[in-house]
Design a protein around this motif. Structure first.
Motif, short mmCIF file in Angstrom:
data_model
loop_
_atom_site.label_atom_id
_atom_site.label_comp_id
_atom_site.label_asym_id
_atom_site.label_seq_id
_atom_site.Cartn_x
_atom_site.Cartn_y
_atom_site.Cartn_z
N ILE A 1 0.84 -1.20 0.00
CA ILE A 1 0.00 0.00 0.00
C ILE A 1 0.87 1.25 0.00
CG2 ILE A 1 -1.69 1.32 1.33
CD1 ILE A 1 -2.83 -1.39 2.26
N ARG A 2 1.93 1.23 0.92
CA ARG A 2 2.82 2.39 0.94
C ARG A 2 3.58 2.51 -0.36
NH1 ARG A 2 3.99 0.24 6.02
NH2 ARG A 2 6.09 -0.32 5.33
N LEU A 3 3.90 1.36 -0.98
CA LEU A 3 4.60 1.39 -2.27
C LEU A 3 3.73 2.07 -3.34
CD1 LEU A 3 6.90 0.57 -4.17
CD2 LEU A 3 5.77 -1.66 -4.44
N GLN A 4 2.44 1.73 -3.35
CA GLN A 4 1.54 2.38 -4.31
C GLN A 4 1.48 3.88 -4.08
OE1 GLN A 4 -2.21 0.37 -3.98
NE2 GLN A 4 -1.49 -1.50 -5.01
N GLU A 5 1.41 4.28 -2.78
CA GLU A 5 1.38 5.71 -2.47
C GLU A 5 2.68 6.39 -2.91
OE1 GLU A 5 0.69 5.80 1.68
OE2 GLU A 5 -1.46 5.29 1.52
N ALA A 6 3.82 5.72 -2.65
CA ALA A 6 5.11 6.32 -3.03
C ALA A 6 5.23 6.41 -4.55
CB ALA A 6 6.27 5.48 -2.45
N GLU A 7 4.78 5.35 -5.26
CA GLU A 7 4.84 5.39 -6.73
C GLU A 7 3.93 6.49 -7.27
OE1 GLU A 7 3.80 1.47 -7.77
OE2 GLU A 7 5.86 0.71 -7.77
#
Length: 881
Positions: free
Chosen positions: A511-517
């Motif tokens: 989830i954090r990866l999606q936000e960072a991307e």
């Protein structure tokens, strides 16, 4: 028997079940377009009543649909007031079909017993059953199926009136007829005379003598004709060679030639007068042209002088207004130059200030882009870290396997507990905790599972050992535990909880990866390199030399410097002045150009007027005094007009008395042609007479007339002998006819019932008509109407169709009265009947429907609305499942 309903499934186009219900006892009509299944229903009824259910012949195969399937036909009928339902299921393999009959809701018959019941109910057409007579296929109304239905018609008539042989006289009449037929057979056959018989010999001899007599008579007739023709030719030749006739013809020829010569001479005088008239008219036309040209030149000279004066005045006026226009144009040009210089200065100042502003904006944009680049690089590092964290935990598929194994273990544990031995203790008041299970007090009112058994102690009483028995089987539980352990080990976790924690951590990292991307996409949607290229593309922070120079020349006091808006406002004001001065300059130039153009036009017009005047003066030069010249021309015109009138009067006088040259020429040609034709005819007659004399001499030497008399005597003898043989044949035929008439008189009673039923129907179409029936075939053979007898085969297709339908209706009525009622089924049987007679056919059907059931299938929906009756339709069977 009465049909009440029909159902089909897997029959040709009807792969899904369909039905026709509500079929009444009288007239029923199924009207539908072509290819809607009417003929299919007709064939299905034949199959259910006349085909064995175990059959798979070509007729049954033709019922199977193209998509595959095995036909099934159901029919609801009523017999003797009781309802029955018939069902036949045909199968591709012979001998596998099935037939069943229900009476009401009760199974009545099946298999062979049901087939026998159907055969007793109604015989097939091949066995003489009435269906072949009353169930009419499309296009077979006019008894084209006569052979197939003969047995049915004869059986019906026998049941009504008895056999023919009991009425007509028996074996003695048959013996007499055989003797007569044998005697006739020796002389004649059904196709003509008997070969080698007495009749043929007599006819051959008569024919031979007749042919010779005809040949000789032709020769005698030809001889007589030649004699008559020779006499006619001699008479005609005498007329052609008559001296008086020839002299009269010669005189007519001479007179016609004289008349032609006189007419030709007069025509020459008339032609000369006509030419003189044309010459006078031509001279007058030429003089009129000269006079008209002289008048035109005088008029053109006057107009040219007037045009010269007008163009000179216009030239003077334009020259006077041209000088002020030139001064105004020069002033407008000077003002425009001043406005243009001021505008260029303002544009230079504004461009310089805009370059300064753009460099300042580029510096701000470089700082903002550099900050986004730094953030994007930090975001890339965070994305890489979060990807590593997201890849550490188990994925969804592995987690699903772990959860499935855990759920299997939980179910196995629950099943073990439910199937194992259990114990529930209920204490009396004050005795709670009195029992011990493996040294632990038992709670009351609680179910305790003992899958492995146990030891129950009762202080003061003793001990009870509990054994699990069959409920203690732990194999399924152990297998579920082993499966869960294997899945956890394969995933690298020691427990389900650790796997869940790792999976949850991975999910949170994703989830954090999606936000960072997403944040990285906002900062650098086209990538880090694209962002760096945008920074490199921005102008450098150093100012160009011209800009620096401009800044150096600006006022040192910032308050004296003009802002970008002030410079733009000043530039707009200068451009407005420039546009006004440019418009004024253009207008002044246009005015000047118009005046110059007008001046040039006036000069050209004036020059053209001078040239025109010069041409007009040249044209009038040498004409002398103009008024005297005009008077001379007008006087000459009057003289020429008078001369033309004289020539015209002379020509008309000659033309009035002129002979008809064409008639004189035609008369001369005709008389000459008559003379030539007379000479040609004389020569032709002389040649024809010579030929006829030769032929007559040849024929007279053959004695043809004497031989003709001898042959005629021989022919008379042969004809008398032939007449005797023919008389014998005639007597034998009359005897045979008398015997046949005796039999036919007896057979009238045989076909009487049919005619009695048929006559009222026949009168509905032809009030005075009567129909004749062939007693042997029990079919119509002639129609008597308006005093004329017409054979059935010679009638039109429509009339044959109408009579055949009425005969079938009559047979149906006889069947009903003989105790064998059967429904009538007509599949598009009325094809050739016109609109007028079809109404009467409808009346006949309605009349017969009072006592029997009639089903009419038709594609003529509009025409058959007038038939009335119960209107049927093909509907899909509702799904009751």
């Amino acid at each position: 028997m009465k049909i009440c309903a029909i159902r089909l499934e897997n029959v040709r186009r009807f792969t899904d079940p369909v039905e026709i219900t509500g079929i009444g006892s009288g007239l029923n009509v199924l009207a539908a377009p072509n290819e809607q299944g009417k003929s299919t229903i007709f064939d299905a009824l034949h199959a259910v009543f006349f085909k064995d259910a175990k059959s798979w012949d070509k007729d049954i195969r033709a019922l199977a649909p193209r998509a595959g399937g095995e036909p099934r036909v159901e029919v609801e009928i009523e017999r003797d007031g009781r309802p029955y339902r018939l069902a036949k299921q045909f199968h591709k393999g012979s001998g596998r079909g099935d037939v069943r009959i229900w009476q009401g809701d009760q199974l009545y018959l099946q298999s062979d017993a049901a087939e026998a019941w159907l055969q007793a109910l109604i015989k097939s057409p091949k066995e003489g059953g009435p269906a072949g007579l009353l169930w009419v296929r499309q296009g077979l109304t006019n008894f084209s199926d006569a052979k197939e239905t003969l047995t049915a018609r004869q059986d019906l008539m026998s049941s009504v009136t008895g056999e023919v042989d009991t009425i007509t006289g028996g074996q003695r009449m048959d013996a007499i007829r055989r003797d007569v037929r044998q005697s006739l057979d020796q002389l004649v056959t059904s196709r003509g005379t008997r070969k080698g018989g007495a009749l043929e010999q007599a006819m051959t001899q008569v024919a031979s003598f007749a042919a010779r007599e005809e040949d000789l008579a032709a020769q005698v007739q030809e001889l007589r004709g030649q004699l008559d023709q020779r006499q006619v030719l001699r008479r005609q030749l005498a007329d052609l060679q008559d001296p008086e006739t020839l002299r009269a013809l010669e005189q007519r020829l001479l007179q016609s030639q004289k008349d032609l010569q006189a007419a030709e001479q007069y025509q020459e005088k008339l032609t000369a007068a006509e030419q003189a008239l044309r010459n006078a008219a031509l001279v007058q036309d030429n003089h009129d042209s000269v006079l008209a040209a002289f008048l035109a030149r005088r008029k053109d000279h006057a107009e040219a002088e007037q045009a010269r004066r007008a163009s000179f005045e216009q030239l003077e006026q334009i020259s006077q207004v041209l000088e002020p226009a030139l001064a105004e144009a020069e002033q407008a040009e000077r003002l425009w130059e001043v406005a243009k210089a001021e505008t260029q200065k303002a544009e230079a100042r504004l461009a310089q200030q805009q370059r300064v502003e753009r460099l300042a904006q580029a510096a701000d944009q470089r700082r903002a882009l550099q900050q986004r680049l730094d953030q994007a690089r930090a975001g890339m590092q965070q994305v890489a870290l979060l990807k590593a964290q997201a890849d550490c935990g188990p994925d969804r598929a592995v987690m699903d396997k772990i959860e499935s194994a855990r759920e299997a273990l939980a179910l196995a544990t629950q099943a073990q507990q439910l199937g194992a031995f259990a114990l529930t203790v209920t204490y009396e008041a004050g005795q709670e905790g009195g029992l011990m299970l493996d040294g632990v007090p038992l709670a009351g009112e609680t179910r305790i599972a003992l899958p492995d058994g146990g030891c129950l102690e009762a202080p003061g009483l003793g001990r009870i050992d509990l054994h699990p028995g069959a409920g203690g089987d732990r194999r399924q539980l152990d297998r579920a535990q082993s499966a869960l352990t294997a899945v956890l080990e394969g995933a690298g976790f020691e427990s389900v909880a650790r796997a869940r924690e790792a999976y949850q951590a991975g999910q949170e990292a994703r989830i954090r990866l999606q936000e960072a991307e997403g944040q990285l996409q906002l900062l650098a949607p086209e990538g880090i390199m694209a962002l760096m290229k945008r920074i490199d593309a921005l102008p450098s922070d150093s100012l160009p030399s011209d800009v620096a120079l401009g800044q150096a020349t600006e006022p040192s006091n910032p308050c004296d410097r003009e802002s970008l808006d002030q410079l733009e406002t000043r530039l707009v004001a200068h451009r407005t002045d420039l546009e006004r001065s440019s418009a004024a300059r253009d207008q002044a130039r246009q005015i000047e150009a118009r005046h110059r153009l007008a001046l040039e036009g006036a000069r050209v017009t004036h020059q053209q007027a001078l040239q025109r005047l010069e041409r007009a003066e040249v044209a009038l030069a040498g004409q002398g005094d103009s008024p005297d010249r005009l008077a001379q021309l007008q006087q000459r015109k009057a003289e020429l007009r008078q001369d033309l009138a004289i020539q015209k009067a002379q020509y008309q006088a000659l033309q009035q008395d002129a002979p008809d040259l064409a008639t004189a020429r035609a008369r001369a040609v005709r008389v000459k042609s008559e003379q030539t034709a007379t000479a040609d005819a004389t020569q032709t007659h002389l040649r024809d007479l010579a030929v006829l004399d030769s032929r007559i001499a040849t024929t007279a030497g053959l004695a043809v007339e004497e031989e003709l008399a001898e042959v005629r005597d021989q022919l008379l003898t042969a004809q008398e002998r032939l007449a005797a043989v023919e008389f014998e044949v005639s007597v034998l035929r009359r005897l045979d006819l008398a015997l046949e008439q005796a039999r036919s008189a007896a057979q009238e009673a045989y076909v009487g019932p049919v005619l009695q039923e048929l006559q009222p129907l026949l009168r509905m179409l032809w009030p005075e008509a009567r129909l004749g029936l062939d007693a042997g075939q029990v079919l119509p053979d002639q129609l008597m109407r308006a005093g004329l007898e017409e054979s059935f085969d010679s009638l039109s297709g429509g009339t044959q169709e109408q009579i055949a339908l009425l005969v079938r209706l009559a047979f149906a009525r006889l069947l009903a009265r003989a105790g064998q009622p059967a429904p009538i089924i007509l599949d598009d049987a009325i094809v050739y009947t016109d609109d007028a007679r079809i109404e009467k056919i409808f009346d006949a059907l309605t009349r017969q429907a009072d006592e029997m059931q009639i089903l009419v299938f038709t594609c003529r929906q509009k025409s058959f609305r007038a038939l009335g009756g119960t209107q049927l339709s093909i509907r899909a069977v509702a799904d009751t499942g």
